[in-house]
Design a protein around this motif. Structure first.
Motif, PDB file in Angstrom:
ATOM      1  N   LEU A  23       0.853  -1.185   0.000  1.00  0.00           N
ATOM      2  CA  LEU A  23       0.000   0.000   0.000  1.00  0.00           C
ATOM      3  C   LEU A  23       0.891   1.237   0.000  1.00  0.00           C
ATOM      4  O   LEU A  23       1.906   1.282   0.690  1.00  0.00           O
ATOM      5  CB  LEU A  23      -0.920  -0.012   1.222  1.00  0.00           C
ATOM      6  CG  LEU A  23      -1.898  -1.184   1.272  1.00  0.00           C
ATOM      7  CD1 LEU A  23      -2.710  -1.133   2.550  1.00  0.00           C
ATOM      8  CD2 LEU A  23      -2.805  -1.201   0.066  1.00  0.00           C
ATOM      9  N   PRO A  24       0.521   2.265  -0.754  1.00  0.00           N
ATOM     10  CA  PRO A  24       1.427   3.381  -1.001  1.00  0.00           C
ATOM     11  C   PRO A  24       1.637   4.366   0.151  1.00  0.00           C
ATOM     12  O   PRO A  24       2.663   5.023   0.226  1.00  0.00           O
ATOM     13  CB  PRO A  24       0.799   4.092  -2.195  1.00  0.00           C
ATOM     14  CG  PRO A  24      -0.651   3.767  -2.094  1.00  0.00           C
ATOM     15  CD  PRO A  24      -0.702   2.365  -1.528  1.00  0.00           C
ATOM     16  N   ASP A  25       0.634   4.485   1.043  1.00  0.00           N
ATOM     17  CA  ASP A  25       0.773   5.515   2.073  1.00  0.00           C
ATOM     18  C   ASP A  25      -0.135   5.218   3.265  1.00  0.00           C
ATOM     19  O   ASP A  25      -0.936   4.291   3.243  1.00  0.00           O
ATOM     20  CB  ASP A  25       0.448   6.900   1.498  1.00  0.00           C
ATOM     21  CG  ASP A  25      -0.892   6.938   0.793  1.00  0.00           C
ATOM     22  OD1 ASP A  25      -1.858   6.334   1.300  1.00  0.00           O
ATOM     23  OD2 ASP A  25      -0.977   7.558  -0.275  1.00  0.00           O
ATOM     24  N   ARG A  26       0.021   6.028   4.284  1.00  0.00           N
ATOM     25  CA  ARG A  26      -0.715   5.862   5.537  1.00  0.00           C
ATOM     26  C   ARG A  26      -2.230   5.979   5.337  1.00  0.00           C
ATOM     27  O   ARG A  26      -3.000   5.219   5.919  1.00  0.00           O
ATOM     28  CB  ARG A  26      -0.201   6.927   6.509  1.00  0.00           C
ATOM     29  CG  ARG A  26      -0.801   6.905   7.858  1.00  0.00           C
ATOM     30  CD  ARG A  26      -0.201   8.041   8.686  1.00  0.00           C
ATOM     31  NE  ARG A  26      -0.939   8.239   9.897  1.00  0.00           N
ATOM     32  CZ  ARG A  26      -0.455   7.996  11.100  1.00  0.00           C
ATOM     33  NH1 ARG A  26       0.764   7.553  11.249  1.00  0.00           N
ATOM     34  NH2 ARG A  26      -1.199   8.199  12.163  1.00  0.00           N
ATOM     35  N   GLU A  27      -2.642   6.922   4.509  1.00  0.00           N
ATOM     36  CA  GLU A  27      -4.079   7.129   4.275  1.00  0.00           C
ATOM     37  C   GLU A  27      -4.722   5.881   3.672  1.00  0.00           C
ATOM     38  O   GLU A  27      -5.857   5.541   3.999  1.00  0.00           O
ATOM     39  CB  GLU A  27      -4.310   8.341   3.365  1.00  0.00           C
ATOM     40  CG  GLU A  27      -3.992   9.671   4.005  1.00  0.00           C
ATOM     41  CD  GLU A  27      -2.495   9.967   4.103  1.00  0.00           C
ATOM     42  OE1 GLU A  27      -1.712   9.419   3.286  1.00  0.00           O
ATOM     43  OE2 GLU A  27      -2.110  10.724   5.011  1.00  0.00           O
ATOM     44  N   THR A  28      -3.994   5.200   2.801  1.00  0.00           N
ATOM     45  CA  THR A  28      -4.513   3.983   2.182  1.00  0.00           C
ATOM     46  C   THR A  28      -4.658   2.874   3.216  1.00  0.00           C
ATOM     47  O   THR A  28      -5.620   2.105   3.182  1.00  0.00           O
ATOM     48  CB  THR A  28      -3.607   3.537   1.019  1.00  0.00           C
ATOM     49  OG1 THR A  28      -3.467   4.628   0.110  1.00  0.00           O
ATOM     50  CG2 THR A  28      -4.187   2.339   0.289  1.00  0.00           C
ATOM     51  N   HIS A  29      -3.722   2.797   4.158  1.00  0.00           N
ATOM     52  CA  HIS A  29      -3.831   1.810   5.238  1.00  0.00           C
ATOM     53  C   HIS A  29      -5.093   2.065   6.073  1.00  0.00           C
ATOM     54  O   HIS A  29      -5.829   1.136   6.406  1.00  0.00           O
ATOM     55  CB  HIS A  29      -2.594   1.855   6.144  1.00  0.00           C
ATOM     56  CG  HIS A  29      -1.419   1.162   5.584  1.00  0.00           C
ATOM     57  ND1 HIS A  29      -0.378   1.824   5.006  1.00  0.00           N
ATOM     58  CD2 HIS A  29      -1.122  -0.155   5.500  1.00  0.00           C
ATOM     59  CE1 HIS A  29       0.521   0.962   4.602  1.00  0.00           C
ATOM     60  NE2 HIS A  29       0.090  -0.250   4.873  1.00  0.00           N
ATOM     61  N   ALA A  31      -7.784   3.638   5.103  1.00  0.00           N
ATOM     62  CA  ALA A  31      -8.955   3.353   4.268  1.00  0.00           C
ATOM     63  C   ALA A  31      -9.228   1.856   4.215  1.00  0.00           C
ATOM     64  O   ALA A  31     -10.386   1.427   4.287  1.00  0.00           O
ATOM     65  CB  ALA A  31      -8.745   3.908   2.855  1.00  0.00           C
ATOM     66  N   LEU A  32      -8.170   1.051   4.124  1.00  0.00           N
ATOM     67  CA  LEU A  32      -8.332  -0.403   4.128  1.00  0.00           C
ATOM     68  C   LEU A  32      -8.913  -0.876   5.462  1.00  0.00           C
ATOM     69  O   LEU A  32      -9.847  -1.679   5.498  1.00  0.00           O
ATOM     70  CB  LEU A  32      -6.995  -1.092   3.864  1.00  0.00           C
ATOM     71  CG  LEU A  32      -6.990  -2.617   3.981  1.00  0.00           C
ATOM     72  CD1 LEU A  32      -7.900  -3.242   2.943  1.00  0.00           C
ATOM     73  CD2 LEU A  32      -5.573  -3.146   3.847  1.00  0.00           C
ATOM     74  N   ASP A  34     -10.682   0.856   7.626  1.00  0.00           N
ATOM     75  CA  ASP A  34     -12.065   1.325   7.741  1.00  0.00           C
ATOM     76  C   ASP A  34     -13.015   0.494   6.882  1.00  0.00           C
ATOM     77  O   ASP A  34     -14.136   0.187   7.294  1.00  0.00           O
ATOM     78  CB  ASP A  34     -12.171   2.798   7.354  1.00  0.00           C
ATOM     79  CG  ASP A  34     -11.494   3.714   8.368  1.00  0.00           C
ATOM     80  OD1 ASP A  34     -11.258   3.274   9.509  1.00  0.00           O
ATOM     81  OD2 ASP A  34     -11.193   4.874   8.004  1.00  0.00           O
TER      82      ASP A  34
END
Length: 81
Positions: A23-29, A31-32, A34
């Motif tokens: 995963l590319p970044d913290r926000e994507t983690h 989102a996953l 959530d």
């Protein structure tokens, strides 16, 4: 290289190099995590916490699944594996 050959090469690279699927970044983690909570029975937050714990520690699923409360020193935030 034609379109399908380029796609085949990309897929092959992803299979051979697991970091390509990271995963590319913290926000994507987040989102996953959530999305997993939203899809779970009674929207259980614990599943999202497991995803974030695994991502933040870079631990494999076997280590994460065996983690117990007593394994983590919450004074110094050290996880004894």
């Amino acid at each position: 290289m034609t379109g399908w050959q380029k796609l085949y090469k990309q897929t092959e690279d992803e299979l051979l190099g697991p970091h390509a699927l990271a995963l590319p970044d913290r926000e994507t983690h987040f989102a996953l995590a959530d999305a997993l909570v939203a899809a779970s029975h009674d929207q259980y937050r614990g599943w999202g916490d497991v995803v974030l714990f695994a991502a933040c520690t870079a631990a494999r699923i076997g280590k994460v699944s065996g983690c117990r409360v007593g394994d983590i020193d919450t004074t110094q935030w050290i996880w004894t594996v």
